[in-house]
Design a protein around this motif. Structure first.
Motif, PDB file in Angstrom:
ATOM      1  N   LEU A  51      -8.437  16.690  15.114  1.00 41.84           N
ATOM      2  CA  LEU A  51      -8.075  18.092  14.888  1.00 41.84           C
ATOM      3  C   LEU A  51      -6.690  18.425  15.444  1.00 41.84           C
ATOM      4  CD1 LEU A  51     -11.289  20.280  15.313  1.00 41.84           C
ATOM      5  CD2 LEU A  51      -9.914  19.905  13.275  1.00 41.84           C
ATOM      6  N   VAL A  77      -7.259  23.015   8.144  1.00 41.31           N
ATOM      7  CA  VAL A  77      -7.824  22.876   9.493  1.00 41.31           C
ATOM      8  C   VAL A  77      -9.108  23.696   9.599  1.00 41.31           C
ATOM      9  CG1 VAL A  77      -7.488  23.357  11.949  1.00 41.31           C
ATOM     10  CG2 VAL A  77      -5.613  22.395  10.605  1.00 41.31           C
ATOM     11  N   MET A 129     -12.898  22.360  10.420  1.00 39.86           N
ATOM     12  CA  MET A 129     -13.726  22.890  11.500  1.00 39.86           C
ATOM     13  C   MET A 129     -15.085  23.352  10.983  1.00 39.86           C
ATOM     14  SD  MET A 129     -11.019  25.058  13.787  1.00 39.86           S
ATOM     15  CE  MET A 129      -9.979  24.247  15.001  1.00 39.86           C
ATOM     16  N   GLY A 169      -8.307  24.087  18.602  1.00 35.31           N
ATOM     17  CA  GLY A 169      -9.213  22.935  18.619  1.00 35.31           C
ATOM     18  C   GLY A 169     -10.023  22.849  19.892  1.00 35.31           C
TER      19      GLY A 169
END
Length: 472
Positions: free
Chosen positions: A47, A83, A87, A148
């Protein structure tokens, strides 16, 4: 006096969260054994690469795309969306372990969209001549990395709470905080009043503070946070859970059946490993633990019953021995020869000033009457810029460069008679050409500079003659 431990779980381990849950966080622990711990977690593997840049290939992530000269392409906006999608997919994988998916997804969306909005506003602001993007680069890196770290800590807290553990989410990332505390002050504030017998703090690996961790430590911040929490809360022991044991060599190079897990060593050895880019712990983090007299244990996440490696301040092996053979490639040798330096003082200082101006550090160095050789952990391209500059500045000097590798036997007590003779003889018999070597009287490490192509062979030979045969 505190009796708790502070434990850090790395990103690779966090990506195998069921194992972390079974081996580190819960498993067969009785209720009292669940507590007297503080757990610092890193972002899930990969990440931070997506948020900043890939650690090895340097492929730009959101940060790299945003600060690029062509930022008006909005490629960073697509990147931060990806991103967020990554997640959410991690959340979905964790739902069977007890993660409240709706709550976890809401947390992700709030952070992702909050950062997106902030970056959009900054982009607009910097379109005016009075505001420069370059003045905000570190703040942007901090803001992005924090996503992250908060994601993994929040998920961990919720999963533990689902299992009846009194876990508490400790968010040190500065999200929507109005005050900006110093590092030590902030950690004290967040842990004052903690009842270690009855609650389990789950802490973000990134801390936003006045000092700005990214400025000094860049991506080493999670271990700095881990160390600071241990020091401020006066932990009994600091523990890092990794996906491997601290072993006598890289098992991929010498064979898993030949390496030995190191039972004990000291912070001097940890420093040498860090200098080679094979960190047991970041040297800045080790300094805090060492100065506070806190022992560090390196454990394998997937072998919870193994005691791991205990690193202390005062340990010295009773019998002289080599504990680790560590090697690194990607070094550039720069050789500077000038007849005019013979008998002069201050020549070396002039070269070092040039290195300091270019923010270049070396991991080894040799000198003779008219020659100084530096070994830099940088690309040939970057070293080439230095060489071209030196050739202009010192036209009478003979300067050249080339790629090399370095292999180091390391140990807490390497005062073994004939060690270097055994090593050089074995390398000579194996056909390895030793470009340079050195060992000082502290008997903590030796260095062998060899051609890049001989790295693995050198590690295997030195491990056999200095570790395997000495253990028989």
């Amino acid at each position: 006096m505190k009796f708790h431990t502070v434990e850090k779980i790395g990103g690779t381990s966090m990506s195998r969260f069921k194992d972390v849950l079974d081996n580190v966080l819960v498993g067969n622990r009785k209720e009292s054994e669940l507590y007297q711990r503080i757990v610092v977690v890193s972002a899930y593997a990969g990440l931070t690469d997506l948020l900043l840049e890939h650690k090895k290939t340097r492929e730009p992530g959101v940060y790299g795309l945003f600060v690029d000269d062509n930022a008006s392409s909005w490629a960073w906006g697509d990147a931060i969306s990806k991103v967020g999608e990554k997640m959410l997919s991690i959340n979905a994988e964790l739902e069977p372990l007890g993660l409240d998916l709706d709550q976890a997804d809401l947390f992700v969306k709030e952070r992702i969209e909050g950062v997106r909005s902030c970056l959009l506003d900054l982009h607009r602001l910097c379109s005016y001549g009075h505001f420069q993007l370059s003045e905000h680069l570190l703040t942007i890196r901090e803001l992005l990395s924090a996503i992250g770290e908060a994601h993994s800590a929040y998920n961990t807290t919720m999963i533990l709470q689902d299992k009846g553990v009194n876990a508490r989410f400790v968010d040190l990332t500065g999200w929507r905080e109005e005050e900006n505390w110093g590092f030590t002050e902030k950690v004290k504030k967040f842990f004052d009043g903690t009842n270690y017998d009855e609650e389990l703090p789950i802490v973000t690996g990134y801390t936003q503070c006045k000092e700005g961790l990214m400025h000094t430590y860049d991506r080493g911040y999670s271990e700095i946070t881990f160390s600071k929490v241990a020091v401020v809360t006066q932990a009994r022991e600091a523990i890092i859970h990794k996906e491997f044991h601290l072993s006598s060599a890289d098992p991929k190079m010498v064979g898993a059946e030949k390496v030995q897990t190191i039972g004990r060593t000291n912070y001097d050895v940890a420093d040498q490993l860090a200098d080679l880019g094979m960190e047991a712990i970041h040297p800045g983090a080790a300094k805090g633990l060492r100065n506070s007299g806190i022992d560090l244990r390196i454990k394998n996440t997937f072998e919870p019953d193994h005691p791991g490696t205990l690193i202390t301040n005062d340990y010295v092996s009773e019998s002289p021995c080599v504990e680790i053979i560590a090697g690194r490639t990607g070094l550039t040798e720069v050789r500077f020869m000038d007849q005019d330096m013979v008998g002069l003082t201050g020549y070396d200082q002039k070269l070092c000033k040039d290195l300091d101006d270019r923010d270049l550090r070396y991991v080894a160095k040799t000198t003779s009457a008219n020659t100084i050789v530096h070994y830099f952990p940088v690309s040939m391209k970057r070293a080439g810029d230095l060489v071209r500059s030196w050739k202009k500045k010192y036209p009478e000097a003979d300067i050249d460069m080339g790629p090399v590798a370095m292999v180091s036997p390391i140990g807490s007590n390497m005062a073994a008679p004939g060690l270097m003779a055994r090593a050089t003889t074995a390398l000579d018999e194996a056909g390895v050409y030793v470009i340079a070597m050195q060992k000082d009287r502290r008997n903590v490490e030796a260095k062998f500079i060899v051609p890049e192509s001989d790295l693995q062979q050198t590690v295997k030979v030195l491990h056999r003659v200095l570790v395997e045969e000495c253990a028989l």
